[in-house]
Design a protein around this motif. Structure first.
Motif, PDB file in Angstrom:
ATOM      1  N   ILE A 158       7.679  -3.537   6.104  1.00 45.64           N
ATOM      2  CA  ILE A 158       8.844  -2.770   5.690  1.00 45.64           C
ATOM      3  C   ILE A 158       8.320  -1.547   4.955  1.00 45.64           C
ATOM      4  CG2 ILE A 158      10.849  -2.748   4.139  1.00 45.64           C
ATOM      5  CD1 ILE A 158      11.263  -5.689   4.898  1.00 45.64           C
ATOM      6  N   VAL A 159       8.870  -0.386   5.304  1.00 47.51           N
ATOM      7  CA  VAL A 159       8.397   0.892   4.784  1.00 47.51           C
ATOM      8  C   VAL A 159       9.502   1.534   3.965  1.00 47.51           C
ATOM      9  CG1 VAL A 159       7.579   3.192   5.433  1.00 47.51           C
ATOM     10  CG2 VAL A 159       6.912   1.194   6.802  1.00 47.51           C
ATOM     11  N   VAL A 160       9.159   2.011   2.760  1.00 45.45           N
ATOM     12  CA  VAL A 160      10.098   2.744   1.913  1.00 45.45           C
ATOM     13  C   VAL A 160       9.531   4.143   1.699  1.00 45.45           C
ATOM     14  CG1 VAL A 160      11.260   2.865  -0.327  1.00 45.45           C
ATOM     15  CG2 VAL A 160      10.851   0.632   0.757  1.00 45.45           C
ATOM     16  N   ASP A 161      10.251   5.161   2.163  1.00 42.80           N
ATOM     17  CA  ASP A 161       9.868   6.557   1.992  1.00 42.80           C
ATOM     18  C   ASP A 161      10.795   7.216   0.990  1.00 42.80           C
ATOM     19  OD1 ASP A 161       7.908   6.373   3.983  1.00 42.80           O
ATOM     20  OD2 ASP A 161       9.287   6.986   5.571  1.00 42.80           O
ATOM     21  N   VAL A 162      10.235   7.932   0.015  1.00 40.66           N
ATOM     22  CA  VAL A 162      11.045   8.662  -0.970  1.00 40.66           C
ATOM     23  C   VAL A 162      10.694  10.141  -0.832  1.00 40.66           C
ATOM     24  CG1 VAL A 162      11.714   8.912  -3.381  1.00 40.66           C
ATOM     25  CG2 VAL A 162      11.006   6.667  -2.508  1.00 40.66           C
ATOM     26  N   ALA A 163      11.718  10.950  -0.569  1.00 39.42           N
ATOM     27  CA  ALA A 163      11.523  12.379  -0.320  1.00 39.42           C
ATOM     28  C   ALA A 163      11.007  13.102  -1.554  1.00 39.42           C
ATOM     29  CB  ALA A 163      12.842  13.012   0.139  1.00 39.42           C
ATOM     30  N   HIS A 164      10.315  14.196  -1.328  1.00 38.88           N
ATOM     31  CA  HIS A 164       9.824  15.019  -2.431  1.00 38.88           C
ATOM     32  C   HIS A 164      10.943  15.835  -3.069  1.00 38.88           C
ATOM     33  CE1 HIS A 164       5.537  14.960  -0.560  1.00 38.88           C
ATOM     34  NE2 HIS A 164       5.812  13.862  -1.250  1.00 38.88           N
TER      35      HIS A 164
ATOM     36  N   VAL B  89       9.954   6.826  -9.803  1.00 40.71           N
ATOM     37  CA  VAL B  89       9.854   8.087  -9.076  1.00 40.71           C
ATOM     38  C   VAL B  89      10.224   9.250 -10.001  1.00 40.71           C
ATOM     39  CG1 VAL B  89      10.266   7.018  -6.825  1.00 40.71           C
ATOM     40  CG2 VAL B  89      12.200   7.830  -8.150  1.00 40.71           C
ATOM     41  N   ARG B  90       9.877  10.455  -9.577  1.00 40.06           N
ATOM     42  CA  ARG B  90      10.068  11.652 -10.404  1.00 40.06           C
ATOM     43  C   ARG B  90      11.518  11.861 -10.807  1.00 40.06           C
ATOM     44  NH1 ARG B  90      11.070  16.416  -8.245  1.00 40.06           N
ATOM     45  NH2 ARG B  90      10.227  15.800  -6.244  1.00 40.06           N
TER      46      ARG B  90
ATOM     47  N   LEU C 166      -1.456   5.714  -7.899  1.00 38.25           N
ATOM     48  CA  LEU C 166      -0.476   6.759  -7.595  1.00 38.25           C
ATOM     49  C   LEU C 166      -0.879   8.138  -8.120  1.00 38.25           C
ATOM     50  CD1 LEU C 166       2.793   4.718  -8.215  1.00 38.25           C
ATOM     51  CD2 LEU C 166       1.546   5.088  -6.071  1.00 38.25           C
ATOM     52  N   THR C 167      -2.117   8.307  -8.523  1.00 37.56           N
ATOM     53  CA  THR C 167      -2.606   9.599  -8.997  1.00 37.56           C
ATOM     54  C   THR C 167      -2.466  10.643  -7.897  1.00 37.56           C
ATOM     55  OG1 THR C 167      -4.219   8.453 -10.384  1.00 37.56           O
ATOM     56  CG2 THR C 167      -4.599  10.805  -9.985  1.00 37.56           C
ATOM     57  N   GLY C 168      -1.849  11.783  -8.236  1.00 41.94           N
ATOM     58  CA  GLY C 168      -1.724  12.876  -7.276  1.00 41.94           C
ATOM     59  C   GLY C 168      -0.504  12.816  -6.376  1.00 41.94           C
ATOM     60  N   TYR C 169       0.325  11.798  -6.511  1.00 43.84           N
ATOM     61  CA  TYR C 169       1.529  11.704  -5.689  1.00 43.84           C
ATOM     62  C   TYR C 169       2.592  12.671  -6.223  1.00 43.84           C
ATOM     63  CZ  TYR C 169       0.019   7.666  -2.973  1.00 43.84           C
ATOM     64  OH  TYR C 169      -0.629   6.838  -2.104  1.00 43.84           O
ATOM     65  N   ARG C 170       3.349  13.297  -5.323  1.00 45.16           N
ATOM     66  CA  ARG C 170       4.380  14.249  -5.738  1.00 45.16           C
ATOM     67  C   ARG C 170       5.637  13.562  -6.249  1.00 45.16           C
ATOM     68  NH1 ARG C 170       5.445  18.811  -1.443  1.00 45.16           N
ATOM     69  NH2 ARG C 170       7.012  19.266  -3.012  1.00 45.16           N
TER      70      ARG C 170
ATOM     71  N   ARG D  88       0.840  -1.197   0.000  1.00 49.19           N
ATOM     72  CA  ARG D  88       0.000   0.000   0.000  1.00 49.19           C
ATOM     73  C   ARG D  88       0.870   1.240   0.000  1.00 49.19           C
ATOM     74  NH1 ARG D  88      -0.402   0.663   5.905  1.00 49.19           N
ATOM     75  NH2 ARG D  88       0.446  -1.224   6.783  1.00 49.19           N
ATOM     76  N   THR D  89       0.287   2.363  -0.324  1.00 52.32           N
ATOM     77  CA  THR D  89       1.042   3.611  -0.404  1.00 52.32           C
ATOM     78  C   THR D  89       0.324   4.716   0.349  1.00 52.32           C
ATOM     79  OG1 THR D  89      -0.042   4.237  -2.472  1.00 52.32           O
ATOM     80  CG2 THR D  89       2.041   3.031  -2.657  1.00 52.32           C
ATOM     81  N   GLY D  90       1.074   5.780   0.640  1.00 52.16           N
ATOM     82  CA  GLY D  90       0.499   6.940   1.317  1.00 52.16           C
ATOM     83  C   GLY D  90       1.284   8.196   0.985  1.00 52.16           C
ATOM     84  N   ARG D  91       0.610   9.336   1.084  1.00 53.61           N
ATOM     85  CA  ARG D  91       1.237  10.636   0.810  1.00 53.61           C
ATOM     86  C   ARG D  91       1.440  11.373   2.122  1.00 53.61           C
ATOM     87  NH1 ARG D  91      -2.787  12.858  -3.705  1.00 53.61           N
ATOM     88  NH2 ARG D  91      -4.229  11.726  -2.395  1.00 53.61           N
ATOM     89  N   HIS D  92       2.618  11.980   2.269  1.00 58.43           N
ATOM     90  CA  HIS D  92       2.950  12.763   3.457  1.00 58.43           C
ATOM     91  C   HIS D  92       3.474  14.123   3.006  1.00 58.43           C
ATOM     92  CE1 HIS D  92       2.530   9.365   6.322  1.00 58.43           C
ATOM     93  NE2 HIS D  92       2.795   8.664   5.227  1.00 58.43           N
TER      94      HIS D  92
END
Length: 196
Positions: free
Chosen positions: A188-194, A173-174, A148-152, A68-72
């Motif tokens: 396990i969590v993978v965070d990618v910075a904006h 990723v961008r 992933l619509t709307g993810y930065r 699953r994914t989430g926006r922060h």
């Protein structure tokens, strides 16, 4: 009044010198009011973009059951659910790659975005004893239930394979941005910075 002006001036000098007002520098008080201003958003730093690895922490092989994914405010997050009775989550390998290739076959799987993170979770997407699927990912296809619509930062996510006890995902990723990996008992969590 004089003390408030010095605090504001000192904060301004720090911002000019470093380009940011970090969490280590308290927000200046409003001149003449003694009430703190709203603290500026301070994003975590120092993650880097080099490969990250974590050794297996569990003696018992557990299966992947969900992605699953989430926006922060500061990053986009992808979570790999690996429930189990006890102990640490399984190992992982996360790294930027030029081309996303399916494990075993070596077939190229196209992933959209300016950069590709290959995420390898040391857990199969099936029950190792029965072979019954525990996660419905299909090679070369988008991840089921992930929009992933709307993810930065996130642009695309494809399932690679689940081969010899390791599940592989390609995350578009961008750009090549800093990332971190967190290992919790059941995920396990993978965070990618904006941004850098």
């Amino acid at each position: 009044m004089r003390k408030g002006r010095w605090t504001t001036a000192a904060a301004a000098v720090v911002v000019m010198a470093t380009g940011t007002l970090g969490a280590a520098v308290p927000a200046a008080s409003a001149v003449g009011q003694g009430t703190p201003r709203a603290a500026a958003l301070s994003c975590p730093a120092g993650w880097g973009s080099l490969p990250k690895h974590g050794a297996d922490g569990s003696q018992v092989q557990r299966s992947l059951t969900g992605i699953r994914t989430g926006r922060h405010d500061c990053y986009d997050r992808m979570v790999f659910d690996v429930p189990g009775a006890s102990g640490k989550a399984p190992g992982y390998d996360v790294a930027y790659v030029k081309t996303f290739r399916q494990d075993a076959s070596g077939a190229v799987i196209p992933v959209s975005g300016g950069a590709i993170l290959e995420i390898r979770i040391h857990a199969p997407s099936y029950d190792p004893e029965t072979g019954t699927p525990t996660y419905p990912g299909r090679a070369g296809k988008k991840l089921p239930g992930v929009d992933l619509t709307g993810y930065r930062t996130f642009r695309d996510a494809k399932f690679g394979a689940s081969f010899e006890g390791v599940t592989q995902v390609g995350l578009g990723v961008r750009a090549r941005l800093p990332f971190r990996v967190l290992r919790l008992p059941d995920r396990i969590v993978v965070d990618v910075a904006h941004r850098w």
